[in-house]
Design a protein around this motif. Structure first.
Motif, PDB file in Angstrom:
ATOM      1  N   GLU A   1       0.785  -1.224  -0.192  1.00 21.34           N
ATOM      2  CA  GLU A   1       0.009   0.042   0.070  1.00 21.34           C
ATOM      3  C   GLU A   1       0.858   1.299  -0.002  1.00 21.34           C
ATOM      4  O   GLU A   1       0.582   2.184  -0.600  1.00 21.34           O
ATOM      5  CB  GLU A   1      -0.862  -0.145   1.042  1.00 21.34           C
ATOM      6  CG  GLU A   1      -1.997   1.203   1.270  1.00 21.34           C
ATOM      7  CD  GLU A   1      -2.769   1.040   2.511  1.00 21.34           C
ATOM      8  OE1 GLU A   1      -3.187   2.020   2.853  1.00 21.34           O
ATOM      9  OE2 GLU A   1      -3.075  -0.160   3.003  1.00 21.34           O
ATOM     10  N   ASP A   2       1.955   1.106   0.747  1.00 22.93           N
ATOM     11  CA  ASP A   2       2.986   2.314   0.985  1.00 22.93           C
ATOM     12  C   ASP A   2       3.461   2.455  -0.402  1.00 22.93           C
ATOM     13  O   ASP A   2       3.842   3.676  -0.975  1.00 22.93           O
ATOM     14  CB  ASP A   2       3.841   2.014   2.175  1.00 22.93           C
ATOM     15  CG  ASP A   2       3.164   2.215   3.428  1.00 22.93           C
ATOM     16  OD1 ASP A   2       1.907   2.670   3.271  1.00 22.93           O
ATOM     17  OD2 ASP A   2       3.567   1.865   4.341  1.00 22.93           O
ATOM     18  N   ILE A   3       3.929   1.431  -1.075  1.00 17.77           N
ATOM     19  CA  ILE A   3       4.837   1.599  -2.554  1.00 17.77           C
ATOM     20  C   ILE A   3       3.965   2.055  -3.386  1.00 17.77           C
ATOM     21  O   ILE A   3       4.360   3.048  -4.254  1.00 17.77           O
ATOM     22  CB  ILE A   3       5.346   0.394  -2.683  1.00 17.77           C
ATOM     23  CG1 ILE A   3       6.603  -0.193  -1.552  1.00 17.77           C
ATOM     24  CG2 ILE A   3       6.061   0.330  -4.122  1.00 17.77           C
ATOM     25  CD1 ILE A   3       6.786  -1.585  -1.865  1.00 17.77           C
ATOM     26  N   VAL A   4       2.868   1.415  -3.516  1.00 19.32           N
ATOM     27  CA  VAL A   4       1.903   1.906  -4.623  1.00 19.32           C
ATOM     28  C   VAL A   4       1.326   3.564  -4.509  1.00 19.32           C
ATOM     29  O   VAL A   4       1.364   4.210  -5.509  1.00 19.32           O
ATOM     30  CB  VAL A   4       0.453   0.994  -4.590  1.00 19.32           C
ATOM     31  CG1 VAL A   4      -0.495   1.595  -5.692  1.00 19.32           C
ATOM     32  CG2 VAL A   4       0.861  -0.376  -5.115  1.00 19.32           C
ATOM     33  N   ALA A   5       1.493   3.636  -3.144  1.00 21.42           N
ATOM     34  CA  ALA A   5       1.188   5.217  -3.009  1.00 21.42           C
ATOM     35  C   ALA A   5       2.045   6.254  -3.438  1.00 21.42           C
ATOM     36  O   ALA A   5       1.959   7.416  -3.707  1.00 21.42           O
ATOM     37  CB  ALA A   5       0.842   5.608  -1.506  1.00 21.42           C
ATOM     38  N   GLN A   6       3.399   5.791  -3.897  1.00 19.43           N
ATOM     39  CA  GLN A   6       4.397   6.472  -4.415  1.00 19.43           C
ATOM     40  C   GLN A   6       4.366   6.998  -5.676  1.00 19.43           C
ATOM     41  O   GLN A   6       4.901   7.939  -6.045  1.00 19.43           O
ATOM     42  CB  GLN A   6       5.847   5.803  -4.076  1.00 19.43           C
ATOM     43  CG  GLN A   6       6.005   5.585  -2.514  1.00 19.43           C
ATOM     44  CD  GLN A   6       5.992   6.618  -1.572  1.00 19.43           C
ATOM     45  OE1 GLN A   6       6.840   7.633  -2.036  1.00 19.43           O
ATOM     46  NE2 GLN A   6       5.250   6.478  -0.707  1.00 19.43           N
ATOM     47  N   ASP A   7       3.722   6.156  -6.616  1.00 19.03           N
ATOM     48  CA  ASP A   7       3.482   6.657  -8.086  1.00 19.03           C
ATOM     49  C   ASP A   7       2.171   6.141  -8.551  1.00 19.03           C
ATOM     50  O   ASP A   7       1.598   5.125  -8.249  1.00 19.03           O
ATOM     51  CB  ASP A   7       4.538   5.619  -8.895  1.00 19.03           C
ATOM     52  CG  ASP A   7       4.738   6.001 -10.274  1.00 19.03           C
ATOM     53  OD1 ASP A   7       3.816   6.236 -10.787  1.00 19.03           O
ATOM     54  OD2 ASP A   7       6.002   6.022 -10.848  1.00 19.03           O
ATOM     55  N   PRO A   8       1.427   7.107  -8.990  1.00 13.30           N
ATOM     56  CA  PRO A   8      -0.120   6.837  -9.523  1.00 13.30           C
ATOM     57  C   PRO A   8      -0.136   5.913 -10.655  1.00 13.30           C
ATOM     58  O   PRO A   8      -1.223   5.287 -10.739  1.00 13.30           O
ATOM     59  CB  PRO A   8      -0.164   8.444 -10.225  1.00 13.30           C
ATOM     60  CG  PRO A   8       1.039   9.050 -10.399  1.00 13.30           C
ATOM     61  CD  PRO A   8       1.881   8.361  -9.250  1.00 13.30           C
ATOM     62  N   LEU A   9       0.942   5.491 -11.203  1.00 11.19           N
ATOM     63  CA  LEU A   9       0.876   4.358 -12.361  1.00 11.19           C
ATOM     64  C   LEU A   9       1.177   2.785 -11.680  1.00 11.19           C
ATOM     65  O   LEU A   9       1.056   1.943 -12.559  1.00 11.19           O
ATOM     66  CB  LEU A   9       1.829   4.710 -13.370  1.00 11.19           C
ATOM     67  CG  LEU A   9       1.573   5.893 -14.070  1.00 11.19           C
ATOM     68  CD1 LEU A   9       2.784   6.045 -15.110  1.00 11.19           C
ATOM     69  CD2 LEU A   9       0.359   5.827 -14.536  1.00 11.19           C
ATOM     70  N   TYR A  10       1.666   2.903 -10.364  1.00 10.48           N
ATOM     71  CA  TYR A  10       2.067   1.584  -9.713  1.00 10.48           C
ATOM     72  C   TYR A  10       0.588   1.234  -9.251  1.00 10.48           C
ATOM     73  O   TYR A  10      -0.277   1.683  -9.025  1.00 10.48           O
ATOM     74  CB  TYR A  10       2.792   1.562  -8.628  1.00 10.48           C
ATOM     75  CG  TYR A  10       4.104   1.878  -8.855  1.00 10.48           C
ATOM     76  CD1 TYR A  10       4.957   1.764  -9.957  1.00 10.48           C
ATOM     77  CD2 TYR A  10       4.998   2.574  -7.741  1.00 10.48           C
ATOM     78  CE1 TYR A  10       6.177   1.828 -10.307  1.00 10.48           C
ATOM     79  CE2 TYR A  10       6.434   2.552  -8.015  1.00 10.48           C
ATOM     80  CZ  TYR A  10       6.908   2.167  -9.203  1.00 10.48           C
ATOM     81  OH  TYR A  10       8.234   2.541  -9.493  1.00 10.48           O
ATOM     82  N   HIS A  11       0.363  -0.193  -9.409  1.00  5.86           N
ATOM     83  CA  HIS A  11      -0.830  -0.918  -8.826  1.00  5.86           C
ATOM     84  C   HIS A  11      -0.687  -2.249  -8.417  1.00  5.86           C
ATOM     85  O   HIS A  11       0.423  -2.702  -9.074  1.00  5.86           O
ATOM     86  CB  HIS A  11      -1.929  -0.783  -9.881  1.00  5.86           C
ATOM     87  CG  HIS A  11      -1.482  -1.626 -11.455  1.00  5.86           C
ATOM     88  ND1 HIS A  11      -1.713  -2.957 -11.447  1.00  5.86           N
ATOM     89  CD2 HIS A  11      -1.126  -0.947 -12.545  1.00  5.86           C
ATOM     90  CE1 HIS A  11      -1.248  -3.348 -12.636  1.00  5.86           C
ATOM     91  NE2 HIS A  11      -0.894  -1.852 -13.310  1.00  5.86           N
ATOM     92  N   PRO A  12      -1.485  -2.973  -7.666  1.00  7.58           N
ATOM     93  CA  PRO A  12      -1.204  -4.136  -6.915  1.00  7.58           C
ATOM     94  C   PRO A  12      -1.203  -5.257  -8.226  1.00  7.58           C
ATOM     95  O   PRO A  12      -2.013  -4.987  -9.337  1.00  7.58           O
ATOM     96  CB  PRO A  12      -2.353  -4.183  -6.135  1.00  7.58           C
ATOM     97  CG  PRO A  12      -2.697  -2.910  -5.658  1.00  7.58           C
ATOM     98  CD  PRO A  12      -2.474  -2.039  -6.801  1.00  7.58           C
ATOM     99  N   ALA A  13      -0.413  -6.256  -8.137  1.00  8.08           N
ATOM    100  CA  ALA A  13      -0.283  -7.100  -9.065  1.00  8.08           C
ATOM    101  C   ALA A  13       0.043  -8.505  -8.392  1.00  8.08           C
ATOM    102  O   ALA A  13       0.389  -8.616  -7.274  1.00  8.08           O
ATOM    103  CB  ALA A  13       0.791  -6.896 -10.207  1.00  8.08           C
ATOM    104  N   VAL A  14      -0.072  -9.547  -9.023  1.00  6.75           N
ATOM    105  CA  VAL A  14       0.306 -10.890  -8.452  1.00  6.75           C
ATOM    106  C   VAL A  14       1.361 -11.486  -9.368  1.00  6.75           C
ATOM    107  O   VAL A  14       1.041 -11.647 -10.822  1.00  6.75           O
ATOM    108  CB  VAL A  14      -1.021 -11.748  -8.306  1.00  6.75           C
ATOM    109  CG1 VAL A  14      -0.581 -13.194  -7.851  1.00  6.75           C
ATOM    110  CG2 VAL A  14      -2.062 -10.779  -7.337  1.00  6.75           C
ATOM    111  N   ILE A  15       2.435 -12.261  -8.945  1.00  7.28           N
ATOM    112  CA  ILE A  15       3.160 -13.207  -9.433  1.00  7.28           C
ATOM    113  C   ILE A  15       2.591 -14.651  -9.283  1.00  7.28           C
ATOM    114  O   ILE A  15       2.608 -15.034  -8.415  1.00  7.28           O
ATOM    115  CB  ILE A  15       4.766 -13.106  -9.022  1.00  7.28           C
ATOM    116  CG1 ILE A  15       5.043 -11.818  -9.346  1.00  7.28           C
ATOM    117  CG2 ILE A  15       5.540 -13.993 -10.028  1.00  7.28           C
ATOM    118  CD1 ILE A  15       6.450 -11.357  -8.376  1.00  7.28           C
TER     119      ILE A  15
END
Length: 327
Positions: free
Chosen positions: A228-242
């Motif tokens: 949640e904290d990392i995704v908040a750093q960049d508007p183009l980041y979003h959760p994903a799954v490997i």
């Protein structure tokens, strides 16, 4: 952006040479027509971008007998943007966050590159951290004080790793951040010269796949709050799954974050050429998705041409509008 379309290499003689060498297999150039030679910028050969660039080049070349696409050596997204600007390549794979920063003149880009255009989103880059299972490491935050391979300098692997390092406060206790190719970095982990390697690319990443084949490895995890904290750093980041099974020995899904990776061109590329390239990529999407799992999303309109961080090239937009794909 100062780059302007200088035109691809148009070689009638090259077409004739290719005709002689490829006529039996029905390869491009078999009709003897004038050949348009384009170059696509990819990335480190140990990462997914290189593999996907090769697949796209082959798909276009095999679909249109008047076009041949060659691979260009590159360190990744930032270099591809710069070489598109200079007219040194015709196509470039660019991570969505880098494309956005370049277009708007943010971060490492001093001037807006306003002529950067998208043809399609072609795969999903995700954050992949790998360490030997013998290390006992489980989470990315366990890397404090260790030697970390962060990818080539100025690559999206390095830049996203820096975001992670800053957000998780990994830069303490003597943590060492090492620039390296994803293939070379994986080999350094195997030799014990690095404790972990990070690749921000489509899973599975080639260099990391080879490392996991050589020895038991662990794909490091983030906690939900860290993501949640990392995704908040960049508007183009979003959760994903490997997904489980992406790497040898990986028995469960691993939550991570990601960003769309785009096939980009300069705005000055002729509209008719951009239209043809877009059509050929879309027509090949199903086949391409079988070449690498990271390209599976490009079979969906909402991924390939909607909600992109930079404008579509007019030729690409024309094709998607004709297909009623823009929503």
């Amino acid at each position: 952006m100062t780059g302007r379309w200088k035109g691809p290499l148009l070689l009638v003689m090259a077409a004739l040479v290719l005709t002689a060498g490829c006529a039996e297999s029905g390869s491009p150039g078999a009709g003897g027509e004038e050949l348009t030679v384009l170059t696509i910028g990819t990335a480190d050969s140990g990462g997914t971008m290189y593999k996907i660039g090769d697949c796209i080049a082959q798909a276009i070349t095999n679909t249109d007998s008047s076009i041949k696409v060659n691979l260009g050596a590159s360190t990744g997204s930032t270099m591809n943007v710069q070489e598109l600007d200079k007219g040194e390549i015709d196509l470039g794979l660019v991570s969505g966050d880098i494309a956005y920063a370049a277009y708007h003149g943010q971060e490492r880009f001093e001037e807006p590159m306003e002529d950067l255009r998208a043809v399609a989103a072609v795969f999903l880059s995700t954050s992949n951290w790998m360490a030997p299972a013998s290390s006992g490491l489980e989470y990315v935050h366990d890397l404090i004080g260790l030697r970390i391979g962060t990818g080539p300098q100025a690559s999206t692997s390095e830049l996203s790793a820096q975001t992670v390092v800053a957000t998780l406060n990994l830069d303490q206790g003597g943590t060492s951040l090492v620039n390296c190719g994803l293939g070379d970095g994986a080999e350094m982990v195997a030799r014990g010269e690095l404790d972990a390697i990070h690749g921000f690319s489509g899973a599975p990443v080639g260099g990391l796949m080879e490392l996991a084949r050589q020895q038991p490895c662990t794909l490091l995890k983030y906690t939900p709050q860290e993501l949640e904290d990392i995704v908040a750093q960049d508007p183009l980041y979003h959760p994903a799954v490997i997904p489980a099974g992406a790497y040898e020995g990986q028995t469960e899904d691993v939550d991570t974050f990601g960003v769309k990776c785009l096939l980009c061109v300069d705005a000055s590329m002729p509209q008719e050429l951009a239209y043809r390239l877009t059509r050929e990529i879309w027509q090949s999407a199903g086949e391409l998705s079988q070449e690498h799992p990271a390209m599976e999303p490009m079979t969906r309109a909402e991924f390939i041409c909607q909600d992109l961080p930079i404008p579509l090239h007019p030729g690409a937009r024309q094709f998607y509008e004709e297909q009623n794909m823009l929503g």
